[in-house]
Design an enzyme around this catalytic site. Structure first.
Site, PDB file in Angstrom:
ATOM      1  N   HIS A 508       7.105  -4.482   1.543  1.00 33.01           N
ATOM      2  CA  HIS A 508       6.740  -5.205   2.794  1.00 33.01           C
ATOM      3  C   HIS A 508       5.078  -5.155   2.508  1.00 33.01           C
ATOM      4  O   HIS A 508       4.442  -5.686   3.148  1.00 33.01           O
ATOM      5  CB  HIS A 508       7.116  -4.969   3.936  1.00 33.01           C
ATOM      6  CG  HIS A 508       6.711  -3.740   4.538  1.00 33.01           C
ATOM      7  ND1 HIS A 508       7.522  -2.794   4.800  1.00 33.01           N
ATOM      8  CD2 HIS A 508       5.517  -3.484   5.298  1.00 33.01           C
ATOM      9  CE1 HIS A 508       6.869  -1.912   5.390  1.00 33.01           C
ATOM     10  NE2 HIS A 508       5.855  -2.078   5.933  1.00 33.01           N
ATOM     11  N   ASP A 562      13.769  -3.215   1.185  1.00 33.09           N
ATOM     12  CA  ASP A 562      12.149  -3.061   1.325  1.00 33.09           C
ATOM     13  C   ASP A 562      11.786  -1.952   0.424  1.00 33.09           C
ATOM     14  O   ASP A 562      11.358  -0.652   0.964  1.00 33.09           O
ATOM     15  CB  ASP A 562      11.946  -2.636   2.796  1.00 33.09           C
ATOM     16  CG  ASP A 562      10.515  -2.612   2.929  1.00 33.09           C
ATOM     17  OD1 ASP A 562       9.677  -2.932   2.040  1.00 33.09           O
ATOM     18  OD2 ASP A 562      10.175  -2.024   4.166  1.00 33.09           O
ATOM     19  N   SER A 680       4.010   3.194   6.386  1.00 29.27           N
ATOM     20  CA  SER A 680       5.009   2.465   5.772  1.00 29.27           C
ATOM     21  C   SER A 680       4.954   2.821   4.075  1.00 29.27           C
ATOM     22  O   SER A 680       3.801   2.908   3.649  1.00 29.27           O
ATOM     23  CB  SER A 680       5.246   0.941   6.022  1.00 29.27           C
ATOM     24  OG  SER A 680       5.181   0.650   7.209  1.00 29.27           O
TER      25      SER A 680
END
Length: 750
Positions: A508, A562, A680
């Site tokens: 992402h 992801d 992330s």
């Protein structure tokens, strides 16, 4: 019976007439310092003097309360009055081709020496040196050299005298120390074919001088580094001077011999620190994929073999550590002497027996490397010269100039006054650019050395999962796989090095940035010069990732698959700030976990995710290592069901598995830290056996604790908001990882 004898026989029955218990006199204060007692004023108690930094106890640092209730009288002195004397550093005796100032008989702590060369000569070493509180000069020996000889001018250390002024091939130089100083290093050195002097630099030191832990730790830490750095014959042939210490090919074998002094002058508490220090060394060596056998020998008047390299259990880290832990301090209770000769002779016998085993192949024996670690607090006072035992060891191992790398003897003394510098120096190996003999002030300093020695800066191959865990390591050194991913100058995501050219991160991170040529991956510590930005040659995004794939079902964002891989345009140079993490289900991880050949990916999962709540970590925006608890099994179900209550994010959700599939690990309970936006893609990792393994990567969560402008400020969730965080489980995406990393990493069977 004689009446007098009858009375004497009855005396012990009457308390008033009993003989008083012996105790040593209490008039043992030290002027300017203090002292401690290992067992009060009782016989056998050890009195230890201590002085402020920059001073040393005189005439001794310890005294023994003898069985007759009297303190042991210091040898070689008539004075029994203890005082703290100021430390002084020695003065130069001579300095070739230059001048130095000031010219004093000796120098006080904090005093400087300045060196300058004559025209035509270049200064090598330190132009200014300062006297340190341990009686040693900082910096390196100053040498004025014109570079005209086969070997460089070997110099003359402070306090030394050299004979020999020719530095051609085969020429020799000899050193001695001025009055009252002790020579450490090589008294004689020869100029060799490769332009390097044999042996190690001769240093003259005060008898009471000692080494600081921060000086010893790098030397021993490099020992571990180069034990691992020599991984194959090709790398061995490189001419780089990496300061090879304990060295071993990973295809070879190391015999490690631990010799622990248990004589009467070592207190029980100090002996426990000896054991703990040895255990740290064992644990660190076994944490790497090398073949090692360990011998443990304790000694006082006689040696006791706790474990031999001939035993199968000497190759099992658990057995070795249990043996160290179970050593009984009282095993040498009646041994008052320090017999280093017999301890080393026991090593010699062990080597001889191994060499003469019926099944031992002569070629295989020649390839075994041997390292002896001697921890002692005193001078050998019985059994003969330990140097004789060392010579026997060298003979059985056929140690010559070509085979000098097959034996390393490290002699570590504890207690600056009652350890014999000359003896330790004779025992320690002599190799150019290396030190093998050290004296530390006390056992606390020894403990610090083994805490701080875990430096991996010299490892040149991409061995995985190695972090510098010493107390003085930076955040990046502790997690050297951690990288920052950013378009232009803005940081957006994190990632982890999994090889010297590939980074694992979240898919992402790239959903809004098609022009990846503008992106950069920052590797290393931005606070150091070692940090470097790399362009992305190739980005491999999981085709299954589509954050809006379930929007029609009322689910605004979905983070299944992801995961992404980035290939950098160049290979990363390995250093203490940049090194890959171990990826589970790879051969590298299998070796780091000490699993048997033939182990499977399922075995790795059982090893790493073997509880319903597993302590793990991720790296924060500011580089700190933060803590979480990964939930599996029944705890995973309890962890993820909170998502159903978050109506702000998922107002119409009825089945939690629509957003949290079995691809995700869950955290956020038990007061866990929550990842921030911008973290992330970073590794979710855990530690096993001093190595680090990435089991997941940060994907998404219900709460962003870094809503403010400061990346150092993390706010707790407000009332009514329950934090939960979800991380891609790398065990669930093995087929995709294997598809794209084939030929880059070697995988074990599923």
């Amino acid at each position: 019976m004689d009446p007098l004898m009858a009375v004497l026989c009855l005396l012990p029955l009457y308390p008033g007439l009993a003989t008083a218990a012996l105790s040593c006199p209490k008039n043992v204060n030290i002027s300017g310092g203090s002292f401690t007692l290992s067992n009060g004023w009782n016989p056998g108690s050890i009195l230890t003097y201590s002085c402020p930094l920059g001073h040393y106890p005189y005439p001794v640092v310890t005294r023994l309360c003898k069985s007759n209730g009297q303190w042991q009288i210091p040898r070689s002195t008539r004075s029994t009055k203890a005082i703290c004397k100021p430390v002084r550093c020695p003065a130069p005796v001579s300095f070739e081709n230059g001048v130095y100032i000031p010219r004093l008989g000796s120098h006080p702590v904090g005093g400087n020496l300045s060196f300058e060369c004559e025209d035509g000569f270049t200064l090598r070493g330190s132009a200014v040196r300062q006297c340190r509180p341990n009686g040693m000069w900082d910096g390196e020996t100053a040498v004025c050299d014109n570079g005209a000889s086969h070997c460089p001018n070997p110099g003359i250390s402070v306090g030394a005298v050299r004979t020999g002024s020719r530095f051609g091939l085969g020429d020799k130089v000899r050193y001695r120390c001025s009055s009252n100083l002790v020579l450490t290093g090589s008294a004689e050195r020869e100029c060799q074919d490769d332009g390097v002097w044999s042996g190690t630099e001769a240093i003259c030191r005060q008898p009471y001088s000692y080494d600081f832990p921060e000086d010893v730790a790098p030397a021993l830490g490099t020992s571990f580094s180069h034990l691992l750095a020599t991984t194959n014959p090709i790398q061995q042939k490189k001419k780089q001077n990496l300061g090879r210490k304990i060295q071993i090919q990973r295809s070879g074998h190391l015999n490690l011999y631990l010799l622990l002094d248990a004589s009467q002058s070592v207190s029980k508490d100090d002996f426990e620190i000896f054991k703990d220090s040895a255990s740290r060394m064992v644990d660190r060596i076994f944490s790497f994929e090398i073949k090692v056998s360990v011998a443990i020998i304790t000694f006082a008047s006689k040696p006791k073999i706790i474990m031999s390299v001939l035993e199968d259990r000497s190759r099992d880290v658990t057995e070795v550590e249990n043996s160290l832990r179970n050593i009984n301090y009282k095993d040498h209770e009646n041994g008052t002497g320090t017999n280093i000769y017999e301890a080393l002779h026991a090593v010699y016998i062990m080597m001889n027996n191994q060499m003469n085993r019926p099944h031992m192949n002569p070629g295989a024996w020649q390839e075994i490397r041997h390292a002896i670690i001697l921890l002692t607090d005193g001078k050998s006072n019985m059994g003969g010269s330990p140097k004789v035992a060392v010579d026997n060891i060298k003979e059985v191992l056929n140690i010559n100039q070509k085979r000098k790398d097959y034996l390393d003897i490290y002699a570590i003394g504890v207690g600056s006054l009652h350890v014999d510098w000359k003896e330790l120096n004779n025992l320690g190996s002599k190799k150019d650019g290396e030190r093998h003999a050290f004296i530390l002030k006390d056992v606390q300093a020894l403990s610090q050395v083994f805490e701080h020695m875990l430096d991996v800066s010299q490892l040149t191959d991409p061995i995985c999962g190695v972090g510098n865990m010493s107390a003085n390591a930076s955040a990046q050194e502790r997690t050297p796989w951690h990288v920052t991913i950013k378009p232009k100058s803005q940081e957006t995501c994190r990632g982890a090095l999994i090889s010297d050219q590939w980074v694992l991160t979240a898919a992402h991170c790239f959903r809004n940035a098609e022009d990846r040529t503008l992106w950069r991956v920052s590797v290393g510590d931005p606070n150091f010069q070692g940090s470097k930005e790399f362009q992305i040659e190739e980005a491999v995004i999981s085709p299954g990732f589509n954050v809006f794939s379930k929007k029609s079902q009322g689910i605004p964002e979905f983070y299944g698959d992801d995961i992404a891989l980035l290939k950098l345009t160049q290979k990363v140079k390995m250093s203490t700030h940049a090194r890959p993490i171990c990826l589970p289900c790879t051969v590298g991880a299998n070796l780091a976990l000490r699993k048997l050949p033939g182990s499977t990916c399922r075995d790795h999962e059982k090893e790493l995710l073997n509880q319903v709540s597993i302590p793990a970590h991720f790296v924060a925006l500011n580089g700190d290592k933060l803590n979480i608890n990964l939930k599996t099994g029944s705890e995973w179900t309890n962890c993820v069901k909170v998502v159903l209550k978050d109506k702000t994010t998922f107002p119409n959700l009825t089945d939690v598995r629509e957003v949290v599939t079995d691809q995700f690990l869950c955290s956020g309970t038990q007061g866990d830290d929550s990842p921030c936006k911008g973290e992330s893609g970073g590794a979710v990792f855990l530690e096993r056996r001093l190595r680090f393994f990435q089991v997941g990567l940060v994907s998404w969560g219900l709460y962003n604790p870094c809503g403010g402008s400061s990346k150092n400020s993390r706010k707790p969730a407000p009332h009514g908001k329950v934090p939960r965080d979800f991380h891609i489980n790398l065990f669930r995406l093995q087929p995709w990882l294997r598809q794209h990393l084939e030929g880059i990493l070697n995988f074990v069977p599923l």
